[in-house]
Structures are given as structure tokens and as C-alpha cells.
Scaffold this motif. Structure first.
Motif, PDB file in Angstrom:
ATOM      1  N   UNK A  26       0.841  -1.227  -0.062  1.00 30.13           N
ATOM      2  CA  UNK A  26      -0.089   0.076   0.126  1.00 30.13           C
ATOM      3  C   UNK A  26       0.801   1.220   0.212  1.00 30.13           C
ATOM      4  N   UNK A  27       0.160   2.321  -0.305  1.00 25.30           N
ATOM      5  CA  UNK A  27       0.994   3.563  -0.301  1.00 25.30           C
ATOM      6  C   UNK A  27       1.252   4.119   1.035  1.00 25.30           C
ATOM      7  N   UNK A  28       2.020   5.244   1.088  1.00 25.82           N
ATOM      8  CA  UNK A  28       2.031   5.760   2.536  1.00 25.82           C
ATOM      9  C   UNK A  28       0.636   6.636   2.834  1.00 25.82           C
ATOM     10  N   UNK A  29      -0.273   6.890   2.001  1.00 23.12           N
ATOM     11  CA  UNK A  29      -1.501   7.720   2.141  1.00 23.12           C
ATOM     12  C   UNK A  29      -2.374   6.690   2.889  1.00 23.12           C
ATOM     13  N   UNK A  30      -2.416   5.520   2.324  1.00 22.15           N
ATOM     14  CA  UNK A  30      -3.186   4.233   3.079  1.00 22.15           C
ATOM     15  C   UNK A  30      -2.607   3.960   4.451  1.00 22.15           C
ATOM     16  N   UNK A  31      -1.370   4.111   4.558  1.00 23.91           N
ATOM     17  CA  UNK A  31      -0.885   3.971   5.796  1.00 23.91           C
ATOM     18  C   UNK A  31      -1.243   5.025   6.853  1.00 23.91           C
ATOM     19  N   UNK A  32      -1.329   6.142   6.410  1.00 22.53           N
ATOM     20  CA  UNK A  32      -1.715   7.509   7.094  1.00 22.53           C
ATOM     21  C   UNK A  32      -3.300   7.233   7.539  1.00 22.53           C
ATOM     22  N   UNK A  33      -3.830   6.849   6.879  1.00 29.09           N
ATOM     23  CA  UNK A  33      -5.433   6.596   7.097  1.00 29.09           C
ATOM     24  C   UNK A  33      -5.648   5.568   7.936  1.00 29.09           C
ATOM     25  N   UNK A  34      -4.702   4.524   8.188  1.00 31.98           N
ATOM     26  CA  UNK A  34      -4.881   3.532   9.052  1.00 31.98           C
ATOM     27  C   UNK A  34      -4.392   4.045  10.631  1.00 31.98           C
ATOM     28  N   UNK A  35      -3.465   4.819  10.490  1.00 33.21           N
ATOM     29  CA  UNK A  35      -2.717   5.244  11.812  1.00 33.21           C
ATOM     30  C   UNK A  35      -3.658   6.502  12.297  1.00 33.21           C
ATOM     31  N   UNK A  36      -4.079   7.225  11.336  1.00 32.66           N
ATOM     32  CA  UNK A  36      -4.516   8.754  12.038  1.00 32.66           C
ATOM     33  C   UNK A  36      -6.437   8.590  11.827  1.00 32.66           C
ATOM     34  N   UNK A  37      -6.741   7.519  11.310  1.00 30.23           N
ATOM     35  CA  UNK A  37      -8.075   7.478  10.710  1.00 30.23           C
ATOM     36  C   UNK A  37      -8.773   8.512  10.039  1.00 30.23           C
TER      37      UNK A  37
END
Length: 89
Positions: A26-37
Motif C-alpha cells: 500500500x501507499x503511505x497515504x493508505x498507511x496514514x489513513x490507517x494510523x490517523x483514521x
């Protein structure tokens, strides 16, 4: 404690490799969404997040690590030794 002459990047790089492995393909954007909601507010916010995950640039603080542990419960069961890839002798 001795004066810090330079940063020992071994532990930073080991910890960041664990965090970046969570995103898989996944992209860093997907990881950001997972971490910060939520979505990042701007490209600048996403860039800052991405930079914190780069071994040559990042040095994540405990607040950053805490957000990952909240988002990824499997991290809560890891010991610090496992997280930082410290081998027992």
C-alpha cells in the motif's frame, strides 16, 4: 550519561522497517489513513508523515510510535527487543 556525539541509527532504522512493513504494498497515504483514521489535510502533511518513515530522515518520537501501536494491535504484543531487532546473546 555520556554526551551524544552522533545518532546511532541502527535502532531507528530497525524500528522504521517494522513500521513500513505494516503497509505492505500500500501507499503511505493508505498507511496514514490507517494510523490517523482520516485523510491527510494536505500534501505537506502526507510528505511530513512519509519523511518520518524514511530511515535516512526519520527519527520517530514516542507519540508517533504510539499512534502505530493503537492502529496495529500486533505491535502491542512485540517486545522492545523484537521491535528494534536486538538479538539476545
Amino acid at each position: 550519561m555520556p554526551k551524544k556525539k552522533e545518532t546511532d541509527r541502527r535502532h531507528i532504522e530497525a524500528g522504521l522497517s517494522v513500521l513500513t512493513s505494516l503497509k505492505g504494498e500500500a501507499s503511505n497515504r493508505v498507511l496514514f489513513r490507517q494510523v490517523y483514521g482520516c485523510e491527510p489535510d494536505s500534501q505537506s502533511e502526507l510528505n511530513t508523515f512519509s519523511n518520518r518513515l524514511q530511515p535516512g530522515r526519520g527519527n520517530p518520537g514516542l507519540d508517533f510510535l504510539g499512534k502505530f501501536v493503537e492502529a496495529y494491535p500486533e505491535l502491542a504484543s512485540m517486545s522492545l527487543g523484537e521491535f528494534f531487532k536486538i538479538e539476545k546473546e
